[in-house]
Design a protein around this motif. Structure first.
Motif, PDB file in Angstrom:
ATOM      1  N   ASN A   1      -2.437 -21.627 -18.763  1.00 25.38           N
ATOM      2  CA  ASN A   1      -2.817 -20.723 -19.847  1.00 25.38           C
ATOM      3  C   ASN A   1      -2.920 -19.257 -19.447  1.00 25.38           C
ATOM      4  OD1 ASN A   1      -3.654 -23.495 -20.759  1.00 25.38           O
ATOM      5  ND2 ASN A   1      -4.086 -22.357 -22.608  1.00 25.38           N
ATOM      6  N   GLY A   2      -2.197 -18.846 -18.413  1.00 23.78           N
ATOM      7  CA  GLY A   2      -2.125 -17.435 -18.074  1.00 23.78           C
ATOM      8  C   GLY A   2      -3.184 -16.929 -17.117  1.00 23.78           C
ATOM      9  N   PHE A   3      -4.050 -17.808 -16.630  1.00 23.99           N
ATOM     10  CA  PHE A   3      -5.077 -17.379 -15.676  1.00 23.99           C
ATOM     11  C   PHE A   3      -4.484 -17.181 -14.275  1.00 23.99           C
ATOM     12  CE2 PHE A   3      -7.518 -19.587 -18.940  1.00 23.99           C
ATOM     13  CZ  PHE A   3      -8.507 -18.664 -19.198  1.00 23.99           C
ATOM     14  N   THR A   4      -3.361 -17.848 -14.009  1.00 23.52           N
ATOM     15  CA  THR A   4      -2.735 -17.786 -12.682  1.00 23.52           C
ATOM     16  C   THR A   4      -1.221 -17.693 -12.830  1.00 23.52           C
ATOM     17  OG1 THR A   4      -2.531 -20.212 -12.570  1.00 23.52           O
ATOM     18  CG2 THR A   4      -4.546 -19.241 -11.646  1.00 23.52           C
ATOM     19  N   ARG A   5      -0.573 -17.361 -11.719  1.00 23.47           N
ATOM     20  CA  ARG A   5       0.891 -17.442 -11.670  1.00 23.47           C
ATOM     21  C   ARG A   5       1.269 -18.164 -10.384  1.00 23.47           C
ATOM     22  NH1 ARG A   5       2.978 -13.620  -8.165  1.00 23.47           N
ATOM     23  NH2 ARG A   5       1.559 -11.943  -7.601  1.00 23.47           N
ATOM     24  N   ARG A   6       2.321 -18.937 -10.457  1.00 22.07           N
ATOM     25  CA  ARG A   6       2.717 -19.743  -9.305  1.00 22.07           C
ATOM     26  C   ARG A   6       3.315 -18.867  -8.209  1.00 22.07           C
ATOM     27  NH1 ARG A   6       5.877 -25.485  -9.418  1.00 22.07           N
ATOM     28  NH2 ARG A   6       6.084 -25.706  -7.168  1.00 22.07           N
ATOM     29  N   ILE A   7       2.962 -19.208  -6.985  1.00 16.40           N
ATOM     30  CA  ILE A   7       3.507 -18.525  -5.802  1.00 16.40           C
ATOM     31  C   ILE A   7       3.925 -19.592  -4.797  1.00 16.40           C
ATOM     32  CG2 ILE A   7       2.129 -16.421  -6.109  1.00 16.40           C
ATOM     33  CD1 ILE A   7       0.200 -17.516  -3.945  1.00 16.40           C
ATOM     34  N   ALA A   8       4.617 -19.185  -3.743  1.00 18.47           N
ATOM     35  CA  ALA A   8       4.982 -20.110  -2.673  1.00 18.47           C
ATOM     36  C   ALA A   8       3.760 -20.364  -1.796  1.00 18.47           C
ATOM     37  CB  ALA A   8       6.112 -19.509  -1.838  1.00 18.47           C
ATOM     38  N   MET A   9       3.684 -21.537  -1.210  1.00 17.28           N
ATOM     39  CA  MET A   9       2.571 -21.848  -0.298  1.00 17.28           C
ATOM     40  C   MET A   9       2.490 -20.815   0.825  1.00 17.28           C
ATOM     41  SD  MET A   9       0.824 -24.536  -1.325  1.00 17.28           S
ATOM     42  CE  MET A   9      -0.052 -25.156   0.108  1.00 17.28           C
ATOM     43  N   SER A  10       3.637 -20.315   1.264  1.00 15.08           N
ATOM     44  CA  SER A  10       3.656 -19.333   2.355  1.00 15.08           C
ATOM     45  C   SER A  10       3.029 -18.000   1.956  1.00 15.08           C
ATOM     46  CB  SER A  10       5.099 -19.112   2.830  1.00 15.08           C
ATOM     47  OG  SER A  10       5.885 -18.600   1.766  1.00 15.08           O
ATOM     48  N   GLN A  11       2.869 -17.761   0.628  1.00 15.58           N
ATOM     49  CA  GLN A  11       2.289 -16.503   0.147  1.00 15.58           C
ATOM     50  C   GLN A  11       0.779 -16.581  -0.045  1.00 15.58           C
ATOM     51  OE1 GLN A  11       4.952 -16.359  -3.366  1.00 15.58           O
ATOM     52  NE2 GLN A  11       5.484 -14.298  -2.665  1.00 15.58           N
ATOM     53  N   LEU A  12       0.180 -17.747   0.181  1.00 16.08           N
ATOM     54  CA  LEU A  12      -1.256 -17.902  -0.040  1.00 16.08           C
ATOM     55  C   LEU A  12      -2.062 -16.870   0.744  1.00 16.08           C
ATOM     56  CD1 LEU A  12      -1.679 -21.787  -0.013  1.00 16.08           C
ATOM     57  CD2 LEU A  12      -2.340 -20.248  -1.886  1.00 16.08           C
ATOM     58  N   ALA A  13      -3.054 -16.316   0.063  1.00 15.28           N
ATOM     59  CA  ALA A  13      -3.998 -15.383   0.680  1.00 15.28           C
ATOM     60  C   ALA A  13      -5.397 -15.806   0.237  1.00 15.28           C
ATOM     61  CB  ALA A  13      -3.695 -13.950   0.242  1.00 15.28           C
ATOM     62  N   PRO A  14      -6.432 -15.437   0.980  1.00 20.11           N
ATOM     63  CA  PRO A  14      -7.791 -15.829   0.598  1.00 20.11           C
ATOM     64  C   PRO A  14      -8.114 -15.511  -0.859  1.00 20.11           C
ATOM     65  CG  PRO A  14      -7.796 -14.878   2.780  1.00 20.11           C
ATOM     66  CD  PRO A  14      -6.410 -14.670   2.239  1.00 20.11           C
ATOM     67  N   GLY A  15      -8.665 -16.492  -1.564  1.00 17.91           N
ATOM     68  CA  GLY A  15      -8.991 -16.340  -2.976  1.00 17.91           C
ATOM     69  C   GLY A  15      -7.953 -16.931  -3.908  1.00 17.91           C
ATOM     70  N   ASP A  16      -6.750 -17.219  -3.391  1.00 17.00           N
ATOM     71  CA  ASP A  16      -5.734 -17.891  -4.189  1.00 17.00           C
ATOM     72  C   ASP A  16      -6.135 -19.356  -4.368  1.00 17.00           C
ATOM     73  OD1 ASP A  16      -4.127 -15.640  -4.529  1.00 17.00           O
ATOM     74  OD2 ASP A  16      -2.904 -16.068  -2.755  1.00 17.00           O
ATOM     75  N   LEU A  17      -5.413 -20.063  -5.227  1.00 17.04           N
ATOM     76  CA  LEU A  17      -5.750 -21.445  -5.551  1.00 17.04           C
ATOM     77  C   LEU A  17      -4.629 -22.404  -5.188  1.00 17.04           C
ATOM     78  CD1 LEU A  17      -7.134 -20.824  -9.167  1.00 17.04           C
ATOM     79  CD2 LEU A  17      -8.381 -20.679  -6.999  1.00 17.04           C
ATOM     80  N   VAL A  18      -5.005 -23.628  -4.892  1.00 23.07           N
ATOM     81  CA  VAL A  18      -4.042 -24.717  -4.750  1.00 23.07           C
ATOM     82  C   VAL A  18      -4.436 -25.738  -5.815  1.00 23.07           C
ATOM     83  CG1 VAL A  18      -3.033 -26.449  -3.237  1.00 23.07           C
ATOM     84  CG2 VAL A  18      -3.758 -24.249  -2.282  1.00 23.07           C
ATOM     85  N   ILE A  19      -3.501 -25.997  -6.739  1.00 23.21           N
ATOM     86  CA  ILE A  19      -3.808 -26.786  -7.932  1.00 23.21           C
ATOM     87  C   ILE A  19      -2.897 -28.000  -8.051  1.00 23.21           C
ATOM     88  CG2 ILE A  19      -3.904 -26.756 -10.469  1.00 23.21           C
ATOM     89  CD1 ILE A  19      -4.306 -23.736 -10.353  1.00 23.21           C
ATOM     90  N   LYS A  20      -3.506 -29.123  -8.448  1.00 23.77           N
ATOM     91  CA  LYS A  20      -2.758 -30.300  -8.880  1.00 23.77           C
ATOM     92  C   LYS A  20      -3.213 -30.569 -10.306  1.00 23.77           C
ATOM     93  CE  LYS A  20      -1.850 -35.165  -7.986  1.00 23.77           C
ATOM     94  NZ  LYS A  20      -2.185 -36.344  -7.137  1.00 23.77           N
ATOM     95  N   ALA A  21      -2.305 -30.411 -11.276  1.00 17.79           N
ATOM     96  CA  ALA A  21      -2.687 -30.556 -12.681  1.00 17.79           C
ATOM     97  C   ALA A  21      -1.642 -31.339 -13.458  1.00 17.79           C
ATOM     98  CB  ALA A  21      -2.888 -29.190 -13.308  1.00 17.79           C
ATOM     99  N   ASN A  22      -0.949 -32.252 -12.780  1.00 20.31           N
ATOM    100  CA  ASN A  22       0.142 -32.974 -13.439  1.00 20.31           C
ATOM    101  C   ASN A  22      -0.242 -34.378 -13.868  1.00 20.31           C
ATOM    102  OD1 ASN A  22      -0.081 -34.018 -10.897  1.00 20.31           O
ATOM    103  ND2 ASN A  22       2.093 -33.910 -10.386  1.00 20.31           N
ATOM    104  N   SER A  23      -1.514 -34.620 -14.111  1.00 18.74           N
ATOM    105  CA  SER A  23      -1.976 -35.935 -14.549  1.00 18.74           C
ATOM    106  C   SER A  23      -2.741 -35.812 -15.859  1.00 18.74           C
ATOM    107  CB  SER A  23      -2.893 -36.551 -13.477  1.00 18.74           C
ATOM    108  OG  SER A  23      -3.494 -37.732 -13.965  1.00 18.74           O
ATOM    109  N   SER A  24      -2.671 -36.857 -16.675  1.00 20.45           N
ATOM    110  CA  SER A  24      -3.438 -36.856 -17.926  1.00 20.45           C
ATOM    111  C   SER A  24      -4.899 -37.216 -17.670  1.00 20.45           C
ATOM    112  CB  SER A  24      -2.818 -37.837 -18.920  1.00 20.45           C
ATOM    113  OG  SER A  24      -2.820 -39.139 -18.371  1.00 20.45           O
TER     114      SER A  24
END
Length: 198
Positions: free
Chosen positions: A118-141
């Motif tokens: 819903n626009g709170f985040t934008r996808r990046i590559a794992m290699s671009q992660l910086a402190p404060g970024d998120l790792v999300i799994k949201a593909n389940s009902s």
């Protein structure tokens, strides 16, 4: 036909035209189409555009400092996990409520699917992660099979394990090393909160 009859018919026709025109001018128009949000299983999705506009700009250091507060907020202990309860600060005690608190989003916070879609985040590559970024799994009902953690930094030079903050079932708030998303096959992906600066 007499002049009076013609005049009456003319007046009746004029009155009919005026009434039809008046009805056409005052008839309610169809409501304008509202933009459709991609909500997946999100409830009350209409709150998100306003909440997103109100999201404060926040630094990476502030995100991590806020995340740390829940480690000891429960009288020196971690905030307990719950998908149904709210902590004293108004945020849900689940993983997405915790992340919403750390990012300073509107209470009680969007769920994991909304954080991703819903626009709170934008996808990046794992290699671009910086402190404060998120790792999300949201593909389940199922909420039990979705998760989000706050990236705190790589734990090794090979970038196979990272340090993170999370709100975990049965545990509550914790700082832990994870490898979610590193292999690219477990459904976890890296996302950057759009309200983060730097």
């Amino acid at each position: 036909m007499s002049k009076n009859t013609t005049r009456r018919w003319g007046m009746a026709a004029l009155t009919a035209v005026v009434c039809i025109g008046s009805t056409a001018l005052t008839a309610p128009s169809a409501p304008a189409a509202q933009p459709t949000l991609r909500t997946a299983t999100v409830s009350s999705a209409s709150q998100y555009p306003e909440a997103l506009r109100a999201a404060p700009r926040i630094s990476r250091a502030e995100v991590l400092a806020r995340a740390k507060t829940w480690l000891t907020a429960n009288n020196g202990r971690p905030v307990p996990y719950s998908q149904n309860k709210y902590w004293k600060d108004g945020y849900r005690q689940d993983c997405s409520g915790y992340v919403s608190m750390a990012l300073g989003l509107a209470k009680p916070g969007p769920n994991t699917v909304a954080l991703k879609n819903n626009g709170f985040t934008r996808r990046i590559a794992m290699s671009q992660l910086a402190p404060g970024d998120l790792v999300i799994k949201a593909n389940s009902s199922s909420a039990d099979n979705r998760h989000v953690v706050i990236f705190d930094g790589w734990a090794d030079s090979a970038h196979t394990v990272y340090k993170s903050y999370e709100q975990a079932g049965g545990v509550g708030t914790r700082w832990k090393q994870h490898s979610y998303g590193v292999n690219g096959r477990d459904g976890y992906h890296a996302y950057r909160p759009v309200n983060i600066v730097g």
